[in-house]
Motif scaffolding. Structure first.
Motif, PDB file in Angstrom:
ATOM      1  N   GLY A 105       0.809  -1.213   0.000  1.00 46.25           N
ATOM      2  CA  GLY A 105       0.000   0.000   0.000  1.00 46.25           C
ATOM      3  C   GLY A 105       0.842   1.263   0.000  1.00 46.25           C
ATOM      4  N   MET A 106       1.951   1.249   0.745  1.00 43.68           N
ATOM      5  CA  MET A 106       2.846   2.408   0.776  1.00 43.68           C
ATOM      6  C   MET A 106       3.439   2.660  -0.612  1.00 43.68           C
ATOM      7  SD  MET A 106       3.163   3.924   3.777  1.00 43.68           S
ATOM      8  CE  MET A 106       2.903   3.649   5.539  1.00 43.68           C
ATOM      9  N   CYS A 107       3.855   1.614  -1.282  1.00 46.07           N
ATOM     10  CA  CYS A 107       4.439   1.766  -2.625  1.00 46.07           C
ATOM     11  C   CYS A 107       3.414   2.340  -3.602  1.00 46.07           C
ATOM     12  CB  CYS A 107       4.943   0.414  -3.132  1.00 46.07           C
ATOM     13  SG  CYS A 107       6.339  -0.257  -2.192  1.00 46.07           S
ATOM     14  N   ILE A 108       2.174   1.839  -3.530  1.00 47.75           N
ATOM     15  CA  ILE A 108       1.120   2.351  -4.403  1.00 47.75           C
ATOM     16  C   ILE A 108       0.836   3.818  -4.083  1.00 47.75           C
ATOM     17  CG2 ILE A 108      -1.328   2.140  -5.003  1.00 47.75           C
ATOM     18  CD1 ILE A 108      -1.091  -0.850  -4.526  1.00 47.75           C
ATOM     19  N   SER A 109       0.822   4.158  -2.806  1.00 51.31           N
ATOM     20  CA  SER A 109       0.542   5.535  -2.401  1.00 51.31           C
ATOM     21  C   SER A 109       1.615   6.491  -2.908  1.00 51.31           C
ATOM     22  CB  SER A 109       0.434   5.630  -0.872  1.00 51.31           C
ATOM     23  OG  SER A 109      -0.604   4.820  -0.385  1.00 51.31           O
ATOM     24  N   LEU A 114       3.236  10.809  -6.678  1.00 55.30           N
ATOM     25  CA  LEU A 114       4.151  11.327  -7.696  1.00 55.30           C
ATOM     26  C   LEU A 114       3.431  11.619  -9.008  1.00 55.30           C
ATOM     27  CD1 LEU A 114       7.276   9.044  -7.096  1.00 55.30           C
ATOM     28  CD2 LEU A 114       6.960  11.427  -6.402  1.00 55.30           C
ATOM     29  N   VAL A 115       2.519  10.730  -9.390  1.00 59.72           N
ATOM     30  CA  VAL A 115       1.773  10.935 -10.628  1.00 59.72           C
ATOM     31  C   VAL A 115       0.714  12.028 -10.450  1.00 59.72           C
ATOM     32  CG1 VAL A 115       0.198   9.845 -12.274  1.00 59.72           C
ATOM     33  CG2 VAL A 115       2.186   8.591 -11.427  1.00 59.72           C
ATOM     34  N   TYR A 116       0.082  12.022  -9.294  1.00 58.43           N
ATOM     35  CA  TYR A 116      -1.037  12.927  -9.058  1.00 58.43           C
ATOM     36  C   TYR A 116      -0.590  14.370  -8.867  1.00 58.43           C
ATOM     37  CZ  TYR A 116      -4.778  15.213  -6.429  1.00 58.43           C
ATOM     38  OH  TYR A 116      -5.717  16.101  -5.986  1.00 58.43           O
ATOM     39  N   ARG A 117       0.616  14.583  -8.381  1.00 60.94           N
ATOM     40  CA  ARG A 117       1.052  15.947  -8.081  1.00 60.94           C
ATOM     41  C   ARG A 117       1.018  16.822  -9.326  1.00 60.94           C
ATOM     42  NH1 ARG A 117       5.155  19.533  -7.958  1.00 60.94           N
ATOM     43  NH2 ARG A 117       5.341  20.809  -6.061  1.00 60.94           N
ATOM     44  N   VAL A 118       1.490  16.293 -10.447  1.00 67.45           N
ATOM     45  CA  VAL A 118       1.520  17.087 -11.684  1.00 67.45           C
ATOM     46  C   VAL A 118       0.108  17.447 -12.126  1.00 67.45           C
ATOM     47  CG1 VAL A 118       2.245  17.109 -14.091  1.00 67.45           C
ATOM     48  CG2 VAL A 118       3.696  16.026 -12.369  1.00 67.45           C
ATOM     49  N   SER A 119      -0.766  16.447 -12.160  1.00 66.30           N
ATOM     50  CA  SER A 119      -2.133  16.704 -12.607  1.00 66.30           C
ATOM     51  C   SER A 119      -2.892  17.585 -11.621  1.00 66.30           C
ATOM     52  CB  SER A 119      -2.875  15.383 -12.812  1.00 66.30           C
ATOM     53  OG  SER A 119      -2.961  14.660 -11.598  1.00 66.30           O
ATOM     54  N   SER A 120      -2.602  17.432 -10.328  1.00 68.17           N
ATOM     55  CA  SER A 120      -3.320  18.223  -9.332  1.00 68.17           C
ATOM     56  C   SER A 120      -2.948  19.698  -9.425  1.00 68.17           C
ATOM     57  CB  SER A 120      -3.031  17.698  -7.927  1.00 68.17           C
ATOM     58  OG  SER A 120      -1.667  17.877  -7.598  1.00 68.17           O
ATOM     59  N   PHE A 220       0.118  21.962  -0.285  1.00 63.95           N
ATOM     60  CA  PHE A 220       0.059  20.570  -0.731  1.00 63.95           C
ATOM     61  C   PHE A 220       1.375  19.851  -0.449  1.00 63.95           C
ATOM     62  CE2 PHE A 220       0.739  17.364  -4.062  1.00 63.95           C
ATOM     63  CZ  PHE A 220      -0.395  16.578  -3.911  1.00 63.95           C
ATOM     64  N   ASP A 221       2.489  20.510  -0.772  1.00 65.62           N
ATOM     65  CA  ASP A 221       3.797  19.883  -0.557  1.00 65.62           C
ATOM     66  C   ASP A 221       4.073  19.658   0.932  1.00 65.62           C
ATOM     67  OD1 ASP A 221       4.275  19.814  -3.263  1.00 65.62           O
ATOM     68  OD2 ASP A 221       5.396  21.692  -3.303  1.00 65.62           O
ATOM     69  N   SER A 222       3.675  20.617   1.768  1.00 65.25           N
ATOM     70  CA  SER A 222       3.912  20.464   3.207  1.00 65.25           C
ATOM     71  C   SER A 222       3.110  19.296   3.767  1.00 65.25           C
ATOM     72  CB  SER A 222       3.565  21.750   3.950  1.00 65.25           C
ATOM     73  OG  SER A 222       2.173  22.041   3.857  1.00 65.25           O
ATOM     74  N   ARG A 223       1.863  19.142   3.324  1.00 66.76           N
ATOM     75  CA  ARG A 223       1.032  18.045   3.825  1.00 66.76           C
ATOM     76  C   ARG A 223       1.551  16.695   3.348  1.00 66.76           C
ATOM     77  NH1 ARG A 223      -0.159  22.171   5.802  1.00 66.76           N
ATOM     78  NH2 ARG A 223      -2.155  22.750   6.748  1.00 66.76           N
ATOM     79  N   THR A 224       1.918  16.612   2.070  1.00 66.06           N
ATOM     80  CA  THR A 224       2.436  15.343   1.560  1.00 66.06           C
ATOM     81  C   THR A 224       3.782  15.002   2.200  1.00 66.06           C
ATOM     82  OG1 THR A 224       3.355  16.554  -0.347  1.00 66.06           O
ATOM     83  CG2 THR A 224       1.234  15.468  -0.648  1.00 66.06           C
TER      84      THR A 224
END
Length: 256
Positions: A105-109, A114-120, A220-224
């Motif tokens: 689950g950690m690997c998937i997260s 990483l993928v979602y950050r660009v689109s978000s 967003f970066d601080s929370r992640t």
């Protein structure tokens, strides 16, 4: 059936067992507590509506995924604590399975983030453009003046990228490009932003200099980062717990 040791344990072996048992106990408790903190953090992100409209619905899916992984980690850590009490082989196998699921689950997260950050961040850009474009609308649901002003006051920002955006008549049609909204002022008052668009760079003490997109991205970066650090600590504790548990079981076999 009880697995018996064919010879009495020496004092050195008893000391080793005590040390490994203590290490296992500490890692199990640490993993459980840290996973509980991660659950609390993800829960606070889910119920915080601060930027939900800017990131879209994918944020909820990401937070839910991390929340489920955190719950599995907490259960795995608690299972480790139970092993100390009940000493059951089946419980140890359950703990190993849960730790394996947490690692997956950690690997998937991580991949998801990483993928979602660009689109978000692209979605944030588009949402901000819509709100700033409709800033001067005077009728119906399309007026976003109050939303934009509230955002600029709360985050101490001005414009999407910088105060220069207010000089862009294409981005914000109908707006006097020589002015800045009063919500861009550090000390807000009526017409405090009038005729300030051209020289905002020289008014750092009076006007907010950062764009709102940068503020939202930093949030967003601080929370992640916080969630990522906590997740890494949880993962490290769980893996250490399994490794220490295997060493401990060499001196203290479990009951089948």
């Amino acid at each position: 059936m009880v697995h018996l040791i064919p010879y009495p344990k020496s004092r050195v072996e008893q000391q080793r067992e005590a040390r490994w048992r203590l290490a296992f106990t500490v890692t199990a408790i640490t993993a459980t507590v840290t996973a509980g903190c991660l659950i609390g953090t993800t829960t606070s992100l889910y119920v915080e509506p601060r930027y939900r409209d800017y990131f879209g619905g994918t944020t909820d899916s990401l937070v839910l995924l991390v929340f489920c992984v955190a719950v599995a980690a907490a259960v795995a850590g608690f299972t480790g604590v139970c092993i100390i009490t009940f000493r059951r082989t089946r419980t140890f196998y359950t703990m190993n399975t849960l730790v394996g699921l947490v690692v997956l689950g950690m690997c998937i997260s991580v991949c998801f983030v990483l993928v979602y950050r660009v689109s978000s961040l692209r979605h944030v850009q588009q949402e901000l453009e819509v709100r700033f474009t409709n800033y001067t609308a005077t009728t119906g649901m399309y007026s976003t003046r109050s939303h934009v002003d509230e955002l600029q006051r709360r985050e101490e920002c001005c414009g999407i990228h910088s105060p220069a955006d207010w000089s862009n008549s294409t981005l914000i049609p109908g707006w006097n490009t020589a002015d800045l909204p009063d919500s861009c002022c550090v000390t807000e008052s009526t017409n405090c932003g009038k005729d300030k668009a051209a020289g905002y760079v020289n008014l750092t003490a009076a006007l907010y200099q950062h764009g709102c997109k940068d503020r939202i991205s930093a949030w967003f970066d601080s929370r992640t980062t916080v969630v990522g650090i906590m997740g890494a600590v949880v993962l490290l504790c769980l893996v250490t717990m399994v490794m220490v548990g295997r060493r401990w079981l060499r001196f203290a076999p479990l009951i089948s």
